[in-house]
Design a protein around this motif. Structure first.
Motif, mmCIF file in Angstrom:
data_model
loop_
_atom_site.group_PDB
_atom_site.id
_atom_site.type_symbol
_atom_site.label_atom_id
_atom_site.label_comp_id
_atom_site.label_asym_id
_atom_site.label_seq_id
_atom_site.Cartn_x
_atom_site.Cartn_y
_atom_site.Cartn_z
ATOM 1 N N HIS A 303 26.244 35.493 35.447
ATOM 2 C CA HIS A 303 26.872 36.587 36.198
ATOM 3 C C HIS A 303 27.365 36.055 37.545
ATOM 4 N N GLY A 304 28.148 35.002 37.490
ATOM 5 C CA GLY A 304 28.718 34.429 38.703
ATOM 6 C C GLY A 304 27.915 33.291 39.298
ATOM 7 N N TYR A 305 26.720 33.049 38.754
ATOM 8 C CA TYR A 305 25.872 31.964 39.249
ATOM 9 C C TYR A 305 25.867 30.824 38.233
ATOM 10 N N ASP A 306 26.175 29.638 38.697
ATOM 11 C CA ASP A 306 26.160 28.456 37.841
ATOM 12 C C ASP A 306 24.824 27.739 38.002
ATOM 13 N N ARG A 307 24.255 27.308 36.877
ATOM 14 C CA ARG A 307 22.969 26.612 36.893
ATOM 15 C C ARG A 307 23.197 25.106 36.981
ATOM 16 N N TYR A 308 22.393 24.446 37.815
ATOM 17 C CA TYR A 308 22.429 22.995 37.956
ATOM 18 C C TYR A 308 21.007 22.463 37.809
ATOM 19 N N TRP A 309 20.910 21.227 37.401
ATOM 20 C CA TRP A 309 19.612 20.605 37.162
ATOM 21 C C TRP A 309 19.449 19.404 38.071
ATOM 22 N N ASP A 310 18.426 19.441 38.916
ATOM 23 C CA ASP A 310 18.087 18.316 39.777
ATOM 24 C C ASP A 310 17.144 17.414 38.980
ATOM 25 N N ALA A 311 17.705 16.384 38.358
ATOM 26 C CA ALA A 311 16.914 15.522 37.478
ATOM 27 C C ALA A 311 15.830 14.779 38.244
ATOM 28 N N ALA A 312 16.104 14.406 39.480
ATOM 29 C CA ALA A 312 15.107 13.667 40.262
ATOM 30 C C ALA A 312 13.887 14.529 40.561
ATOM 31 N N ALA A 313 14.116 15.815 40.810
ATOM 32 C CA ALA A 313 13.029 16.730 41.167
ATOM 33 C C ALA A 313 12.474 17.489 39.972
ATOM 34 N N SER A 314 13.178 17.419 38.822
ATOM 35 C CA SER A 314 12.847 18.241 37.648
ATOM 36 C C SER A 314 12.836 19.719 38.030
#
Length: 382
Positions: A303-314
């Motif tokens: 709903h307008g928010y894109d999800r991102y994954w911080d691989a270093a921090a999990s």
């Protein structure tokens, strides 16, 4: 001198207390249940997916433990009844919390004031048929939501827990059942610096590590992962759950007594520019700073928010480029990795704040799948 004798006596009690042995039936799954003004209904709690419930919160008034909300009596009865569905389930009351920790310092100040409190705890546990006490003092010898603290809190915290443990040992013989004593502790190193964790751990069953709120809107000038498993090298604070766990182990807490706290909520920052998808960027409190996972799943994702994954921090994050809002939160992917970490490092389990924040059941499902606990059939709707 009395303090030294009391600690020595407490050590002797701890050495013979079987309840403080490492858990033998798998990892703990501890839910903080915080209904406040709401009366719990059948099906509200998936009892078979939990090993322990910490009911939040009891207050301290006049040096005694007291109920905090109108429906506490009914809610205690509803929760203890869940043990018919899950005999392993234990129900504790958590006293204090961020808002109600101001009375701890005075209560713990003398042997007489501690005795009054401990007597009230024994009566409280007996009255509501509970399985123990969770002490959530935020924070000994430090300011929390109030400035009511003193340097003596450090030793008095140890004495309070030692004397509670001694009383619980006596109550167990009278009640013919085990009583649990746990504490909620801060994730950053200043909690360790103001307590005697090497001594404290001898008296308690679990150390419930609040490994979240490392970054909070309004507390720091930039955004960040508020509950990272590992530290991102780009993180100016270099903080993480793994580092906090290591700090507590170095302070003398055995790994099997550390219960990793995970958040069923996120933090939202506003006015965040679209650089690095908002991570480690200047920001301020968003209109709805505290974002429950249920709201994140239903109104933000897709709903307008894109999800991102911080691989270093999990750790996952969200960013809304139109509204310039950044969100740090927990999701099933990050939670599964934390559960794996708990198993790999032989920690005591996980606890979460709080049950009501995820009506979808997605996060509890993730814990369930990683720990392979019994299914929640007939144990609740969530």
């Amino acid at each position: 001198m009395w303090a030294a004798l009391a600690i020595a006596a407490g050590l002797a009690f701890a050495a013979t207390h079987s309840a403080i042995a490492a858990p033998s039936s798998g990892p703990e799954v501890i839910a903080y249940v915080f209904p406040q003004e709401v009366q719990l209904k059948p099906g509200d709690i998936a009892a078979n997916r939990l090993t322990r419930i910490n009911y939040a919160f009891a207050n301290i008034v006049g040096g005694r433990i007291v109920t905090g909300f109108p429906h506490d009596k009914e809610n205690f009865a509803a929760l203890t009844a869940l043990k018919k569905q899950n005999p392993r389930l234990k129900v504790l009351v958590s006293v204090g919390g961020w808002t109600w920790s101001g009375a701890f310092s005075d209560m713990a100040l003398t042997s007489e004031s501690r005795s009054v409190f401990i007597q009230s705890v024994a009566e409280f546990i007996d009255r509501y048929k509970l399985d123990g006490l969770d002490v959530d003092w935020e924070y000994p010898a430090m300011a929390g939501s109030t400035n009511h603290f003193r340097p003596q809190d450090t030793q008095n915290y140890t004495l309070l827990l030692a004397e509670l443990r001694a009383r619980f040992d006596k109550e167990e013989k009278r009640l013919h059942r085990q009583l649990f004593l746990s504490i909620a502790v801060g994730g950053e190193s200043d909690f360790i610096e103001h307590t005697e964790m090497g001594k404290v751990q001898k008296y308690i069953d679990t150390v419930n590590l609040m490994a979240y709120d490392y970054y909070e809107p309004g507390s720091e000038p930039i955004t960040g992962n508020h509950a990272p498993l590992f530290a991102n090298p780009a993180d100016p604070k270099k903080i993480s759950a793994a580092q906090s766990i290591q700090n507590y182990e170095q302070a003398g807490v055995p790994a099997e007594k550390i219960v990793l706290g995970v958040p069923f909520y996120g933090h939202a920052w506003g006015g965040v520019q679209d650089r690095n998808h908002g991570l480690f960027q200047p920001g301020k409190s968003a209109p709805e700073t505290y974002a429950k996972f249920g709201n994140i799943a239903n109104t933000m994702l897709n709903h307008g928010y894109d999800r991102y994954w911080d691989a270093a921090a999990s750790a996952p994050t969200l960013y809304n480029p139109a509204k310039h809002i950044f969100v740090s939160y927990e999701d099933p992917q990050s939670l599964a990795l934390k559960c794996k970490y708990v198993l790999d490092h032989k920690l005591g389990g996980v606890m979460f704040w709080d049950y009501e924040s995820d009506p979808t059941g997605m996060l509890l499902n993730a814990i369930d799948q990683e720990f392979h606990l019994p299914s929640a059939s007939n144990g609740g709707t969530r």
